[in-house]
Motif scaffolding. Structure first.
Motif, PDB file in Angstrom:
ATOM      1  N   TRP A 188       0.898  -1.341   0.121  1.00 39.76           N
ATOM      2  CA  TRP A 188      -0.078  -0.197   0.023  1.00 39.76           C
ATOM      3  C   TRP A 188       0.812   1.232   0.068  1.00 39.76           C
ATOM      4  N   GLY A 189       0.577   2.300  -0.785  1.00 36.60           N
ATOM      5  CA  GLY A 189       1.219   3.402  -0.978  1.00 36.60           C
ATOM      6  C   GLY A 189       0.299   4.821  -0.944  1.00 36.60           C
ATOM      7  N   GLY A 190      -0.674   4.758  -0.049  1.00 38.82           N
ATOM      8  CA  GLY A 190      -1.397   5.772   0.323  1.00 38.82           C
ATOM      9  C   GLY A 190      -2.271   6.127  -0.790  1.00 38.82           C
ATOM     10  N   ALA A 191      -2.172   7.430  -1.271  1.00 39.83           N
ATOM     11  CA  ALA A 191      -2.849   7.808  -2.560  1.00 39.83           C
ATOM     12  C   ALA A 191      -2.565   7.004  -3.738  1.00 39.83           C
ATOM     13  N   TYR A 192      -1.511   6.354  -3.898  1.00 38.25           N
ATOM     14  CA  TYR A 192      -0.838   5.629  -4.894  1.00 38.25           C
ATOM     15  C   TYR A 192      -1.957   4.206  -4.881  1.00 38.25           C
ATOM     16  N   VAL A 196       3.872  -0.671  -6.716  1.00 39.16           N
ATOM     17  CA  VAL A 196       5.281  -1.325  -6.772  1.00 39.16           C
ATOM     18  C   VAL A 196       6.366  -0.399  -7.236  1.00 39.16           C
ATOM     19  N   VAL A 197       7.388  -0.282  -6.549  1.00 41.02           N
ATOM     20  CA  VAL A 197       8.349   0.519  -6.941  1.00 41.02           C
ATOM     21  C   VAL A 197       9.794  -0.526  -7.286  1.00 41.02           C
ATOM     22  N   ILE A 198      10.394  -0.175  -8.666  1.00 39.31           N
ATOM     23  CA  ILE A 198      11.554  -1.059  -8.992  1.00 39.31           C
ATOM     24  C   ILE A 198      12.738  -0.067  -9.171  1.00 39.31           C
ATOM     25  N   LYS A 199      13.817  -0.499  -8.577  1.00 40.95           N
ATOM     26  CA  LYS A 199      15.353  -0.005  -8.873  1.00 40.95           C
ATOM     27  C   LYS A 199      15.892  -0.775 -10.027  1.00 40.95           C
ATOM     28  N   HIS A 200      16.085   0.017 -11.203  1.00 36.40           N
ATOM     29  CA  HIS A 200      16.661  -0.644 -12.325  1.00 36.40           C
ATOM     30  C   HIS A 200      18.197  -0.719 -12.052  1.00 36.40           C
ATOM     31  N   GLN A 207       7.661   3.570 -10.682  1.00 35.33           N
ATOM     32  CA  GLN A 207       6.721   3.181  -9.910  1.00 35.33           C
ATOM     33  C   GLN A 207       5.183   2.893 -10.589  1.00 35.33           C
ATOM     34  N   TYR A 208       4.492   1.889 -10.173  1.00 35.26           N
ATOM     35  CA  TYR A 208       3.372   1.563 -10.798  1.00 35.26           C
ATOM     36  C   TYR A 208       2.210   1.555  -9.749  1.00 35.26           C
ATOM     37  N   GLY A 209       1.378   2.606  -9.833  1.00 29.74           N
ATOM     38  CA  GLY A 209       0.135   2.584  -8.746  1.00 29.74           C
ATOM     39  C   GLY A 209      -1.234   2.223  -9.417  1.00 29.74           C
ATOM     40  N   HIS A 210      -2.051   2.184  -8.080  1.00 31.57           N
ATOM     41  CA  HIS A 210      -3.523   2.056  -8.169  1.00 31.57           C
ATOM     42  C   HIS A 210      -3.628   0.389  -8.598  1.00 31.57           C
TER      43      HIS A 210
END
Length: 269
Positions: A188-192, A196-200, A207-210
């Motif tokens: 869970w990311g609040g408003a998002y 998911v967040v990925i470091k490349h 970042q990928y939200g909702h």
């Protein structure tokens, strides 16, 4: 006064003359390779001791001895010839064995060289594939399009502008990692909402939200095109879609233009 009488044609040569003649014959035979020792009985014989019928025995024996010696010489020559042939055959066999060993070693070395070259080529191909895999980027949703652009103004966002882009997507659409990397946030990311967040590998973040569901966990490695979740309408939204951000850091406020980011990595949206 002493008188001498010439030897007539019917008289025998004197003993001294005959002995000398026999000796000369034996010497001649010895000089031509015939064993002289076999003629010794002829020197010992005298006209008084040997019957008239054997007067020429010395010559007869020499002829017989000569034939016997010639036979032995012939046998020796055959033995030597056979030995030379055997020696030649041995040398030829040794040369053939050496050539065969050389050919086998040459073939073995060539096989090893080819195997090593093939191994190196396979390694090169594997490295190239890995490089491509690590540097390959894709769109977060295949076949979709941007429905809301970067930095769009609206009171819907706390910053007053859009920090990413929205991709059109119905709930349950597959969302994929745009590039290889490691999951640094999944939940869970609040408003998002669910995000998911990925470091490349190049040090950037996406970042990928909702999301309606998440398929990965923190610390997991992912590759370009790998599904990380399904789109949805969780968090602060007016309808289902995917919120996508590109960042220079893991936290909010480090965003960069997502469309330009994807274009730099070969992806046109």
């Amino acid at each position: 006064m002493a008188f001498t009488r010439a030897t007539g044609k019917h008289r025998k040569p004197s003993r001294a003359v005959r002995v000398s003649a026999n000796a000369a014959g034996i010497a001649t035979l010895a000089a031509t390779g015939v064993v002289a020792g076999f003629a010794a009985p002829a020197l010992a014989a005298t006209p008084d001791e040997v019957p008239h019928s054997t007067e020429d025995t010395g010559l007869t024996q020499a002829v017989v001895i000569g034939e016997d010696t010639a036979g032995r010489i012939g046998e020796q020559a055959q033995v030597q010839s056979s030995s030379a042939a055997e020696s030649s055959a041995v040398h030829e066999a040794e040369a053939a064995a050496k050539q065969q060993a050389y050919d086998v070693k040459k073939a073995d070395d060539e096989a090893k060289r080819k195997a090593e070259a093939e191994r190196k080529e396979q390694e090169r191909i594997a490295r190239e594939q890995e490089r491509k895999r690590l540097n390959t980027f894709v769109s977060p949703i295949a076949g979709s399009y941007v429905s809301t652009s970067y930095k769009a103004s609206s009171g819907l966002w706390s910053s007053g502008s859009h920090t990413g882009v929205d991709f059109h997507a119905e709930t349950g659409t597959s969302v994929q990692a745009v590039g290889a990397g490691t999951i640094v946030e999944a939940g869970w990311g609040g408003a998002y909402g669910n995000n998911v967040v990925i470091k490349h590998n190049d040090g950037t973040y996406t970042q990928y939200g909702h999301l309606s569901s998440i398929d990965v966990s923190v610390g997991q490695s992912v590759t370009a095109g790998q599904q990380i979740g399904l789109s949805g309408a969780t968090g602060n939204v007016t309808g289902p879609h995917l919120h996508f951000e590109a960042r220079t850091g893991a936290v909010y406020g480090t965003d960069i233009d997502p469309v330009a980011y994807l274009a730099e990595h070969g992806v046109s949206v």
